[in-house]
Design a protein around this motif. Sequence first.
Motif, PDB file in Angstrom:
ATOM      1  N   VAL B  36       0.823  -1.214   0.000  1.00 17.32           N
ATOM      2  CA  VAL B  36       0.000   0.000   0.000  1.00 17.32           C
ATOM      3  C   VAL B  36       0.860   1.268   0.000  1.00 17.32           C
ATOM      4  CG1 VAL B  36      -2.052  -1.026   1.057  1.00 17.32           C
ATOM      5  CG2 VAL B  36      -0.233  -0.153   2.524  1.00 17.32           C
ATOM      6  N   LEU B  50      -4.719   1.788  -2.506  1.00 17.63           N
ATOM      7  CA  LEU B  50      -4.957   0.550  -3.258  1.00 17.63           C
ATOM      8  C   LEU B  50      -4.487   0.647  -4.715  1.00 17.63           C
ATOM      9  CD1 LEU B  50      -8.505  -0.267  -1.868  1.00 17.63           C
ATOM     10  CD2 LEU B  50      -6.372  -1.418  -1.310  1.00 17.63           C
ATOM     11  N   PHE B  53      -2.783  -2.375  -6.294  1.00 12.03           N
ATOM     12  CA  PHE B  53      -3.714  -3.481  -6.538  1.00 12.03           C
ATOM     13  C   PHE B  53      -4.507  -3.209  -7.817  1.00 12.03           C
ATOM     14  CE2 PHE B  53      -2.800  -4.106  -2.082  1.00 12.03           C
ATOM     15  CZ  PHE B  53      -2.704  -5.473  -1.985  1.00 12.03           C
ATOM     16  N   SER B  54      -4.980  -1.949  -7.960  1.00 15.19           N
ATOM     17  CA  SER B  54      -5.717  -1.583  -9.182  1.00 15.19           C
ATOM     18  C   SER B  54      -4.844  -1.791 -10.405  1.00 15.19           C
ATOM     19  CB  SER B  54      -6.111  -0.110  -9.157  1.00 15.19           C
ATOM     20  OG  SER B  54      -7.095   0.109  -8.239  1.00 15.19           O
ATOM     21  N   LEU B  57      -4.436  -5.438 -11.174  1.00 20.42           N
ATOM     22  CA  LEU B  57      -5.661  -6.060 -11.687  1.00 20.42           C
ATOM     23  C   LEU B  57      -5.895  -5.686 -13.144  1.00 20.42           C
ATOM     24  CD1 LEU B  57      -7.981  -5.708  -8.584  1.00 20.42           C
ATOM     25  CD2 LEU B  57      -7.239  -7.839  -9.606  1.00 20.42           C
ATOM     26  N   ASP B  58      -5.405  -4.492 -13.538  1.00 20.59           N
ATOM     27  CA  ASP B  58      -5.571  -4.060 -14.928  1.00 20.59           C
ATOM     28  C   ASP B  58      -4.411  -4.517 -15.812  1.00 20.59           C
ATOM     29  OD1 ASP B  58      -7.935  -2.832 -14.475  1.00 20.59           O
ATOM     30  OD2 ASP B  58      -7.052  -0.884 -13.987  1.00 20.59           O
ATOM     31  N   MET B 265      -1.811 -11.239  -4.190  1.00 17.79           N
ATOM     32  CA  MET B 265      -2.831 -11.890  -5.020  1.00 17.79           C
ATOM     33  C   MET B 265      -2.406 -13.318  -5.354  1.00 17.79           C
ATOM     34  SD  MET B 265      -4.298  -8.997  -7.489  1.00 17.79           S
ATOM     35  CE  MET B 265      -3.093  -7.764  -7.685  1.00 17.79           C
ATOM     36  N   VAL B 269      -4.438 -16.757  -4.381  1.00 15.28           N
ATOM     37  CA  VAL B 269      -4.850 -17.780  -5.350  1.00 15.28           C
ATOM     38  C   VAL B 269      -4.369 -19.156  -4.879  1.00 15.28           C
ATOM     39  CG1 VAL B 269      -4.570 -18.604  -7.714  1.00 15.28           C
ATOM     40  CG2 VAL B 269      -4.943 -16.192  -7.293  1.00 15.28           C
TER      41      VAL B 269
END
Lengths: 90, 290
Positions: B36, B50, B53-54, B57-58, B265, B269
């Motif tokens: 963070v 965040l 993380f964004s 994810l992209d 992440m 998983v």
Amino acid sequence: MAWMAWTVPTAIFFCVIALALLTFTVLAIRYPETPRLGVLRIETTRGDRLFITLLGSAFINLAWLGTMSDPQWWALILCLVYATAVFRWV
Amino acid sequence: MEKTVNQKAWFLVLPVLVLVAFSAVIPLMTVVNYSVQDTFGNNEFYWAGLEWFSEMLDSERMWNALSRQLVFSAIILAIEVPLGIFVALNMPKKGFWASLCLVLMALPLLVPWNVVGTIWQIFGRVDIGLLGYTLDKIGIPYNYTQDFFAAWATVIIMDVWHWTSLVALLAYAGLQSIPDAYYQAAKIDQASRLAVFRFIELPKMQGVLMIAILLRFMDSFMIYTEPFVVTGGGPGNSTTFLSIDLVKMALGQFDLGPAAAFSIMYFLVILLISWVFYTVMTNLEKREGA
């Protein structure tokens, strides 16, 4: 501790998890757990349901972050609903 | 007489708890803290929320590495588990040959990962490697440094060579624990070889197979050294699995924040899939036992 690069939000995050673990340990000692079969057709104890809640919440938050543009608070509310459902039916 | 309840034995696990805290829990907490924040070195950190993380994810790069990783794990599980069971079923049950087989099967497990990578890197070379040279001479085009298919085949065969014996040894241990009475009963019922396997051997091996699948899944999902030594993640990015990509990001580019978000992440998983495996297997076991 400086090397761990602590921040207030992450400290709160870990405190909440530690507190949850502690609460569930105390609960397990005071009121021993009995496994039950839920909607997933797997046997779960109270601790298992906490694990499912925490893991699921992590994915809910990630999915929200990746797909929604609304603030992350909504994901947290969704997690609470999810937690209630897990503890009630799983 | 009432049984005395004494929970003091729990203190005996304290050393393990301390060890795990130092080797896993505290580093993991640090990774969460890094995820963070942003840093430019000197142990100075700036709040990023965040954002990483964004970004992850992209990131097409992350999704590609994840899908490559899932495909790789699925392929090696699909090969190693049946092959391991097949080998275990055909191994001698006792005597000199049984001991010899056990030693031979254990050998690949003793070879360090980077050595396995080096062995296969040389083995597959067209100029000096036995495999590469032979394939080239019989006219099969094979070059793992340039061809996507050859690179994947090499990495998969290398993993199968290295780890099938683990599955075989575990399955063998499971088979050895089946009492003779079961086989005698099957003989009386004139059960076919397939029926013996389906209704006696497979259920009896379930416990050890669960451990084998879990271990192989987790190990293959975290694979780093072998493909790194053989292909370095190439050609292009075709064998860049999650951990190779992660190391590139964290150590190559020193992007600690995105790499930390990526690792979390990745960890989630692994945790999810392992939990699903474990739950399904233990519940199957309970149902079989009931």
